[in-house]
Structures are given as C-alpha cells and as structure tokens.
Design an enzyme around this catalytic site. Structure first.
Site, mmCIF file in Angstrom:
data_model
loop_
_atom_site.group_PDB
_atom_site.id
_atom_site.type_symbol
_atom_site.label_atom_id
_atom_site.label_comp_id
_atom_site.label_asym_id
_atom_site.label_seq_id
_atom_site.Cartn_x
_atom_site.Cartn_y
_atom_site.Cartn_z
ATOM 1 C CG HIS A 126 3.418 83.529 -53.767
ATOM 2 N ND1 HIS A 126 3.411 84.425 -52.721
ATOM 3 C CD2 HIS A 126 4.735 83.206 -53.971
ATOM 4 C CE1 HIS A 126 4.652 84.633 -52.309
ATOM 5 N NE2 HIS A 126 5.472 83.918 -53.055
ATOM 6 C CG ASP A 134 10.439 81.917 -51.520
ATOM 7 O OD1 ASP A 134 10.344 80.692 -51.553
ATOM 8 O OD2 ASP A 134 9.842 82.592 -50.662
ATOM 9 C CG ASP A 166 13.020 85.528 -70.130
ATOM 10 O OD1 ASP A 166 14.076 86.193 -70.146
ATOM 11 O OD2 ASP A 166 12.463 85.122 -71.161
ATOM 12 C CG LEU A 167 17.906 85.728 -65.454
ATOM 13 C CD1 LEU A 167 19.292 85.112 -65.327
ATOM 14 C CD2 LEU A 167 17.526 86.478 -64.177
ATOM 15 C CB ALA A 210 16.918 78.558 -67.278
ATOM 16 N N GLY A 211 14.439 79.003 -64.637
ATOM 17 C CA GLY A 211 13.976 80.015 -63.674
ATOM 18 C C GLY A 211 13.337 81.189 -64.373
HETATM 19 C C1 LHQ Z 1 18.144 82.267 -70.338
HETATM 20 C C2 LHQ Z 1 18.023 81.922 -68.982
HETATM 21 C C3 LHQ Z 1 17.148 82.674 -68.173
HETATM 22 C C4 LHQ Z 1 16.652 83.967 -70.054
HETATM 23 C C5 LHQ Z 1 19.432 80.568 -69.902
HETATM 24 N N1 LHQ Z 1 16.491 83.698 -68.756
HETATM 25 N N2 LHQ Z 1 17.475 83.285 -70.870
HETATM 26 C C6 LHQ Z 1 11.882 84.892 -59.291
HETATM 27 C C7 LHQ Z 1 10.808 85.804 -59.410
HETATM 28 C C8 LHQ Z 1 10.952 87.152 -59.780
HETATM 29 C C9 LHQ Z 1 11.986 87.763 -60.252
HETATM 30 C C10 LHQ Z 1 13.248 87.280 -60.515
HETATM 31 O O1 LHQ Z 1 13.732 86.034 -60.180
HETATM 32 C C11 LHQ Z 1 13.152 84.994 -59.634
HETATM 33 C C12 LHQ Z 1 13.990 83.856 -59.396
HETATM 34 C C13 LHQ Z 1 14.790 83.329 -60.554
HETATM 35 O O2 LHQ Z 1 14.455 82.325 -61.087
HETATM 36 S S1 LHQ Z 1 16.109 84.263 -61.053
HETATM 37 C C14 LHQ Z 1 16.789 83.326 -62.394
HETATM 38 C C15 LHQ Z 1 17.517 82.184 -61.859
HETATM 39 N N3 LHQ Z 1 18.084 81.439 -62.937
HETATM 40 C C16 LHQ Z 1 19.355 81.565 -63.280
HETATM 41 O O3 LHQ Z 1 20.089 82.361 -62.749
HETATM 42 C C17 LHQ Z 1 19.837 80.628 -64.362
HETATM 43 C C18 LHQ Z 1 20.447 81.373 -65.505
HETATM 44 N N4 LHQ Z 1 20.969 80.420 -66.482
HETATM 45 C C19 LHQ Z 1 22.110 79.740 -66.284
HETATM 46 O O4 LHQ Z 1 22.794 79.834 -65.294
HETATM 47 C C20 LHQ Z 1 22.514 78.795 -67.377
HETATM 48 O O5 LHQ Z 1 21.838 79.151 -68.545
HETATM 49 C C21 LHQ Z 1 22.179 77.325 -67.033
HETATM 50 C C22 LHQ Z 1 23.125 76.841 -65.918
HETATM 51 C C23 LHQ Z 1 20.720 77.157 -66.593
HETATM 52 C C24 LHQ Z 1 22.416 76.462 -68.298
HETATM 53 O O6 LHQ Z 1 23.710 76.711 -68.808
HETATM 54 P P1 LHQ Z 1 24.097 76.230 -70.300
HETATM 55 O O7 LHQ Z 1 23.661 74.828 -70.466
HETATM 56 O O8 LHQ Z 1 25.540 76.551 -70.475
HETATM 57 O O9 LHQ Z 1 23.175 77.103 -71.273
HETATM 58 P P2 LHQ Z 1 23.374 78.653 -71.671
HETATM 59 O O10 LHQ Z 1 23.761 79.438 -70.463
HETATM 60 O O11 LHQ Z 1 24.267 78.729 -72.865
HETATM 61 O O12 LHQ Z 1 21.870 79.082 -72.052
HETATM 62 C C25 LHQ Z 1 21.306 78.731 -73.300
HETATM 63 C C26 LHQ Z 1 20.428 79.866 -73.735
HETATM 64 O O13 LHQ Z 1 19.381 80.063 -72.746
HETATM 65 C C27 LHQ Z 1 21.213 81.195 -73.764
HETATM 66 O O14 LHQ Z 1 20.695 81.985 -74.798
HETATM 67 P P3 LHQ Z 1 21.495 82.074 -76.221
HETATM 68 O O15 LHQ Z 1 20.636 82.995 -77.047
HETATM 69 O O16 LHQ Z 1 22.835 82.615 -75.902
HETATM 70 O O17 LHQ Z 1 21.535 80.670 -76.752
HETATM 71 C C28 LHQ Z 1 20.841 81.825 -72.440
HETATM 72 O O18 LHQ Z 1 20.944 83.236 -72.449
HETATM 73 C C29 LHQ Z 1 19.415 81.395 -72.285
HETATM 74 N N5 LHQ Z 1 19.001 81.397 -70.857
HETATM 75 N N6 LHQ Z 1 18.824 80.858 -68.757
HETATM 76 N N7 LHQ Z 1 16.953 82.419 -66.869
#
Ligand code: LHQ
Length: 257
Positions: free
Chosen positions: A91, A146, A66-67, A63-64
């Site tokens: 990188h 990126d 860790d937010l 999921a990218g």
């Molecule tokens: C998460 C995450 C996550 C933590 C789901 N982190 N917990 C690069 C370098 C430097 C700095 C910053 O950024 C970057 C680039 C990036 O990669 S920014 C992050 C980009 N990724 C996102 O925006 C994806 C965020 N996640 C989502 O949109 C959804 O979770 C997806 C569409 C991936 C999956 O949706 P669902 O199947 O409905 O699952 P969910 O949303 O219910 O997530 C399940 C669990 O995973 C949940 O935790 P919980 O405790 O409630 O079960 C989420 O909080 C956790 N999770 N992604 N990136």
C-alpha cells in the site's frame, strides 16, 4: 543512493528504476518493496527527474510476491496474513505511485504476474515488449487479487474482462493488453530498450507541471461524478496557467483573443 534489489539511473531527465532480482523473475521480497518506495520518493524529490520508468532486469518485469520467502514463512509455522502483507509492503508503494506528480511509465520487458501485475497497472501508462504477458496469477496460488488490481483492473477493462482475467488467471498477451487498453504500445524485444528510451525522453521534454495536473485530474475522475469533476477540472485549469509558465523554456501562454 545504492540499493540491493534495484538498479537506478538518471539520464536526460529520465530515471529508470529496474527491479533487480532476475533469478526469481524480480519477485518482491520485503526489501524490494521498501527500496522501491524509497527510490520513488527520491525520484519525486530529485529536480533532475522528470519521468520515471519502471522496468525489470533480465527476462521478466516482476513475478509478484516472492513465493519462496512466503513458503519459508509458512514452513516456519507463521500464519499467513495476506491483508497485513499488503498493508505493510504494497500500500505505501501504491500510494506513492499515485501521489507522485511525475509520469511513471511501466516498461514491461517480460511477464508481470500477481502483485507484479498490480504494480504494472499502477504505473500511469504501460508499454510492453511483444513477448511480455500480464497474469492475474492470484487464484493459482490460493489468493484473491490485490496490490491495486481490484481498483485498477475493472476500471481499465470493465467488469466482465476483470472477472475473466481474475478467475481464469491466463496469461494475457501484449497485443491483447493493448487491445484492452491495459498497455498503449508494444515493441519488438530487440527494439524495446531504445523505444522505451525514446518515449520516456519525449515525456521528459513535456511540461512537467501540466503533466502533474493532468495526472491529478485523470485519477480524480475515477471517483467523482460529472459536476464535482467539472469543478475540480476548473480548479486544475486555474492552476495550469501559472504552472505552465514556471518552466523556463516553455512558450509564453497568451490569453485567447
Ligand atoms: C519465483 C517466482 C515467485 C519466487 C518465478 N517467487 N520465485 C501479495 C502480497 C502478500 C502475500 C502474498 O502474495 C501477494 C500476491 C502475489 O503476488 S502472489 C504471487 C503471484 N505470482 C505468481 O503466482 C507467479 C509465479 N510464477 C509463475 O507462475 C511463473 O514463474 C511465471 C509464469 C511468472 C514465469 O514462468 P517461466 O517463464 O516458465 O519461469 P519459471 O517458472 O521457470 O521461473 C523461473 C525462476 O523464477 C524459477 O526459479 P528456478 O530456480 O527454478 O530457475 C522460479 O521458481 C522463479 N520464480 N516466480 N513469484
């Protein structure tokens, strides 16, 4: 080598690296960035590894970033420096994937979002479970794409589709990903592990030195014009003869008559 955030095993020449933080859909923290780079480095050096499969534990690929970690840092008053996080954490990983002469097969068992999509596209080729999706999720969280996406995405799908995927940030289905050339095959979820194993073992059975040369040639072609690429291809051709014969079980290469 033992890792906290990865599972790694080697069977029949295939080293499978599973991102293993399933509770957060295998989102990257710094430790996972570091460990993945180490695991790739050791797979590159390990003579018993002929192919690397990169996949995810549980229902997601990755999921990218860790937010949660990022929010905690922001709440603690840290200034967000996306560029610095990319330089430090992603990188080295992207360079390692590109430089490794062995094939890297991305096995997208589930969603690949943000930097997870970036790492998926940095694999040499991808297969997807029919239920997997790719999401250029960056704009949803106030970021530009990126982690390799700026380089790979437009080259793979063309500028128009790259704009669409990056601006709208909608999930792209596995079937559509294959149609656009982002993945090469899809498999039903229940057959996914066995289908990945079969494909990876087929690659592991191929000529490793030639695969390495082909990887260098195909990547170099993205940044060279016709004439320099013809010259580079000829150099790779020179290298291919002796390298093909280095594999003990390879059929003898005979000059064309
Ligand atoms: C998460 C995450 C996550 C933590 C789901 N982190 N917990 C690069 C370098 C430097 C700095 C910053 O950024 C970057 C680039 C990036 O990669 S920014 C992050 C980009 N990724 C996102 O925006 C994806 C965020 N996640 C989502 O949109 C959804 O979770 C997806 C569409 C991936 C999956 O949706 P669902 O199947 O409905 O699952 P969910 O949303 O219910 O997530 C399940 C669990 O995973 C949940 O935790 P919980 O405790 O409630 O079960 C989420 O909080 C956790 N999770 N992604 N990136």
């Amino acid at each position: 080598m033992d890792f906290e955030t990865l599972l790694v095993e080697t069977v029949n020449g295939v080293t499978t690296i599973s991102l293993n933080r399933p509770a957060v859909l295998n989102a990257f923290n710094q430790q996972m960035n570091r460990e993945l780079e180490q695991a790739l480095r050791s797979a590159e050096r390990d003579a018993s590894t002929r192919v690397v499969v990169l996949t995810g534990s549980g229902r997601a690929f990755c999921a990218g970033q860790d937010l949660g970690t990022r929010m905690a840092m922001l709440e603690a008053g840290a200034t967000p420096h996306l560029g610095e996080g990319l330089r430090r954490n992603y990188h080295p990983l992207l360079r390692r994937m590109r430089a490794m002469p062995k094939p890297i097969l991305g096995a997208l068992n589930g969603v690949a979002a943000g930097a997870g999509a970036g790492i998926a596209l940095a694999c040499d080729l991808r297969v997807m479970s029919e239920q997997a999706t790719l999401i250029q999720a960056f704009v949803r969280v106030g970021l530009v794409p990126d982690a390799g996406n700026f380089w790979n995405l437009p080259r793979m799908v063309g500028l128009g589709r790259a704009f669409e995927l990056s601006w709208l940030a909608e999930p792209l289905s596995a079937a559509e990903a294959v149609r656009l050339g982002l993945a090469v095959r899809t498999f039903p979820p229940d057959r996914f592990p066995i289908a990945v194993k079969e494909l990876a073992e087929r690659l592991a059975d191929g000529p490793p030195a030639l695969y390495g040369l082909i990887k260098r040639g195909l990547y170099r072609s993205s940044s060279l014009g016709l004439e320099p690429m013809l010259q580079y291809g000829a150099l790779l051709g020179d290298a291919a003869g002796p390298s093909a014969m280095r594999r003990p079980d390879a059929p003898a290469v005979r000059p064309a008559t």
